[in-house]
Write a protein that holds these residues in place. Structure first.
Motif, mmCIF file in Angstrom:
data_model
loop_
_atom_site.group_PDB
_atom_site.id
_atom_site.type_symbol
_atom_site.label_atom_id
_atom_site.label_comp_id
_atom_site.label_asym_id
_atom_site.label_seq_id
_atom_site.Cartn_x
_atom_site.Cartn_y
_atom_site.Cartn_z
ATOM 1 N N GLY A 164 4.643 -10.098 -8.690
ATOM 2 C CA GLY A 164 3.404 -8.964 -8.274
ATOM 3 C C GLY A 164 3.077 -8.915 -9.855
ATOM 4 O O GLY A 164 3.001 -8.777 -10.797
ATOM 5 N N ARG A 165 2.266 -7.303 -8.523
ATOM 6 C CA ARG A 165 2.089 -5.769 -9.093
ATOM 7 C C ARG A 165 2.906 -5.511 -10.485
ATOM 8 O O ARG A 165 2.082 -5.410 -11.508
ATOM 9 N N ASN A 166 3.998 -5.786 -10.047
ATOM 10 C CA ASN A 166 4.852 -5.267 -11.592
ATOM 11 C C ASN A 166 4.822 -6.243 -12.992
ATOM 12 O O ASN A 166 4.684 -5.927 -13.571
ATOM 13 N N THR A 167 3.738 -7.563 -12.791
ATOM 14 C CA THR A 167 3.992 -8.195 -14.438
ATOM 15 C C THR A 167 4.584 -7.924 -14.919
ATOM 16 O O THR A 167 4.714 -8.008 -16.150
ATOM 17 N N GLU A 271 3.752 7.907 6.752
ATOM 18 C CA GLU A 271 3.727 8.354 5.235
ATOM 19 C C GLU A 271 2.180 7.280 5.205
ATOM 20 O O GLU A 271 2.167 6.580 4.559
ATOM 21 N N PHE A 272 0.873 8.090 4.612
ATOM 22 C CA PHE A 272 -0.220 7.083 3.919
ATOM 23 C C PHE A 272 0.265 6.856 2.323
ATOM 24 O O PHE A 272 1.270 7.533 1.089
ATOM 25 N N LYS A 273 0.095 5.297 2.107
ATOM 26 C CA LYS A 273 0.594 4.792 0.999
ATOM 27 C C LYS A 273 -0.566 4.712 0.666
ATOM 28 O O LYS A 273 -1.559 4.724 1.040
ATOM 29 N N GLN A 274 -0.561 4.662 -1.462
ATOM 30 C CA GLN A 274 -1.829 4.636 -2.101
ATOM 31 C C GLN A 274 -1.688 3.167 -2.873
ATOM 32 O O GLN A 274 -0.377 3.659 -3.712
ATOM 33 N N GLU A 275 -2.743 3.107 -3.010
ATOM 34 C CA GLU A 275 -2.582 1.585 -4.433
ATOM 35 C C GLU A 275 -3.950 1.882 -5.302
ATOM 36 O O GLU A 275 -4.788 1.879 -4.549
ATOM 37 N N GLY A 276 -3.356 1.540 -6.327
ATOM 38 C CA GLY A 276 -4.367 1.361 -7.826
ATOM 39 C C GLY A 276 -3.993 0.988 -8.685
ATOM 40 O O GLY A 276 -2.780 0.080 -8.527
ATOM 41 N N ASP A 277 -4.862 1.161 -9.355
ATOM 42 C CA ASP A 277 -4.530 -0.272 -11.077
ATOM 43 C C ASP A 277 -4.128 -1.627 -10.479
ATOM 44 O O ASP A 277 -3.497 -1.567 -10.836
ATOM 45 N N TYR A 278 -5.251 -2.109 -9.738
ATOM 46 C CA TYR A 278 -4.038 -3.493 -9.480
ATOM 47 C C TYR A 278 -5.274 -4.889 -9.145
ATOM 48 O O TYR A 278 -5.567 -5.364 -9.063
ATOM 49 N N SER A 279 -6.476 -4.343 -9.953
ATOM 50 C CA SER A 279 -7.007 -5.164 -10.990
ATOM 51 C C SER A 279 -7.391 -5.468 -12.293
ATOM 52 O O SER A 279 -7.645 -5.115 -12.760
#
Ligand SMILES: Cc1cc2nc3c(=O)[nH]c(=O)nc-3n(C[C@H](O)[C@H](O)[C@H](O)COP(=O)(O)OP(=O)(O)OC[C@H]3O[C@@H](n4cnc5c(N)ncnc54)[C@H](O)[C@@H]3O)c2cc1C
Length: 433
Positions: A164-167, A271-279
């Motif tokens: 996944g995004r751990n790449t 809780e709110f979760k945040q996702e960034g740097d995914y492109s």
């Protein structure tokens, strides 16, 4: 020696394991988390159904009662009514259900992993792969894992990176590139008592336009009572909130009349979760003795809910080339290259569609309301296009935008955004991460 080691037990990893087992290829899935674990990506597109059907997973989706998703709705900022699409307008060959699913990813991913295990994958959870090992000829030959406090090396003929995004492998090899255009940020949470709108479209995904460039919000039913709500905007817009996540969410939730109404009596339950740097994208998706699948290879933007579908199809197509490698004994990068070509072709269709969409939002609404183009747009939205020639609507959208750009007093001219839509050959113009 193991035949295949799969790093990661998300949708891409579990589906890869399922296809390989069905082809009689022994495989091990190593997953660092203990499922169920929460994950973003809760709304499917209908192309996913074909893969679920092929691996025998559809009865499980039905039995577990995941909400059926019959279509999608888009809402403009002023709440003047929505544009809808119904999936049954464009039936898919070989699929006799006019809907796909919304999912609690914790539950879906656990069920998929269990399904892979039932089909033959050896599954280990709570085990983190630290690195991929290469032999003296430059072929991937195994992985180093951390079990409790010990590091152990496991050998395999073939490695699949589904981390996944751990790449994992992309970072190890230094081939991860940031997307030159997209850098968005998402904030999301689950709510009860969301007003989902008219009964006919209450179980659709609802997309709300926000008054910032490339800004939008999602409404996804998770159960009868729970709805996932998320706000997406450019990262720099999020940074303006100086870390006030709730303030940021509320500000944009109030900026669209329809969204404001949907949330007017809602109560947040986690809780709110945040996702960034995914492109980003990897310079290559294959190498000697390895392939990358799902988000471990590429991810751009979730506006059309394409992520899980791409993960599933990359596992499906990737498994075919792994099967071929076991038949021919050729595990070279060249042998896996056609897989990469196929995946890039599919992902670049999404990439172009997404950029045209953001370039001129009213154009999208216009095209889905047009008799001439509606079915083609629907086809794109269903997510099974891996050949650009099958969707001339992209060229038509491009042409329309060019006309608006050239016509000084065009009514839509002020709606054009700064996003570049010129052909962007994959990788050649991407900056180093
Ligand atoms: C804001 C946002 C909204 C989205 N919305 C949607 C949507 O509505 N619909 C949709 O289809 N997609 C959506 N997506 C995309 C979707 O989340 C992903 O495309 C999808 O989860 C990819 O599946 P995957 O199996 O490749 O990766 P993942 O689902 O991330 O699975 C990877 C797994 O690998 C494990 N792992 C990682 N590193 C290691 C390691 N070193 N060792 C062992 N295990 C490891 C992780 O624990 C994880 O379980 C969205 C994405 C974002 C950012």
């Amino acid at each position: 020696m193991n035949q295949v080691i799969i790093i990661g037990g998300g949708p891409a990893g579990s589906v890869m394991g399922s296809y390989l087992s069905m082809a009689g290829i022994k495989n091990i899935i190593l997953e660092s988390a203990i499922h169920p674990r929460p994950h973003v990506g809760e709304s499917m597109v209908t192309s996913s159904t074909r893969v679920y059907k092929e691996i025998g997973f559809l009865p499980i989706l039905e039995k577990e009662g995941f909400p059926h998703k019959y279509g999608a709705s888009w809402h403009d900022i002023k709440g003047r009514g929505a544009s809808h699409i119904w999936f049954d307008e464009f039936p898919q060959e070989g699929i006799n259900q006019p809907y796909t699913y919304h999912v609690d990813r914790g539950k879906l991913d656990l069920l998929l992993l269990k399904h892979a295990e039932k089909l033959g994958s050896e599954v280990y959870q709570g085990i983190t792969v630290k690195q991929v090992l290469f032999d003296e000829k430059g072929y991937a030959a195994g992985v180093r894992v951390k079990i409790a406090d010990q590091e152990v090396d496991l050998a395999a003929k073939m490695i699949v990176d589904a981390s996944g995004r751990n790449t994992l492998l992309g970072r190890q090899l230094g081939i991860k590139k940031k997307d030159p255009i997209f850098n968005q940020y998402a904030v999301h949470a689950w709510f009860e008592n969301v007003n989902r709108g008219e009964p006919e479209t209450a179980d659709f995904i609802h997309i709300y336009f926000l008054p910032v460039e490339r800004g939008w919000a999602w409404q996804i039913p998770i159960t009868d009572k729970i709805t996932s709500m998320g706000v997406v905007a450019e990262k720099e817009v999020f940074m303006e909130s100086k870390g006030d996540v709730e303030g940021y969410f509320n500000k944009y939730a109030n900026s669209n009349e329809g969204l404001k109404y949907a949330l007017s009596e809602a109560r947040r339950i986690n809780e709110f979760k945040q996702e960034g740097d995914y492109s980003y994208s990897m310079e290559k998706f294959v190498g000697n003795g390895f392939i990358l699948v799902g988000d471990a290879a590429r991810f751009v933007d979730p506006i059309f809910s394409s992520g899980v579908s791409i993960a599933l199809y990359s596992a499906k197509y990737g498994s075919q080339f792994i099967q071929q490698a076991f038949e021919t004994g050729d595990f070279s990068e060249a042998a896996f290259k056609p897989y990469e070509v196929k995946m890039r072709a599919g992902v670049s269709v999404w990439y172009e569609f997404i950029r045209l969409y953001y370039k001129l939002l009213p154009l999208f609404t216009h095209f889905i309301q047009s008799k001439k183009y509606r079915l083609e747009v629907l086809r794109l939205l269903q997510g099974e296009v891996y050949d650009r020639k099958e969707v001339p609507v992209l060229a038509a959208m491009r042409q329309y935008i060019e006309t608006v750009e050239k016509t000084e007093n065009h009514l839509l001219r002020s709606k054009l955004t700064s996003i570049p839509i010129d052909d962007l050959p994959e990788f050649t113009q991407l900056s180093q991460d």
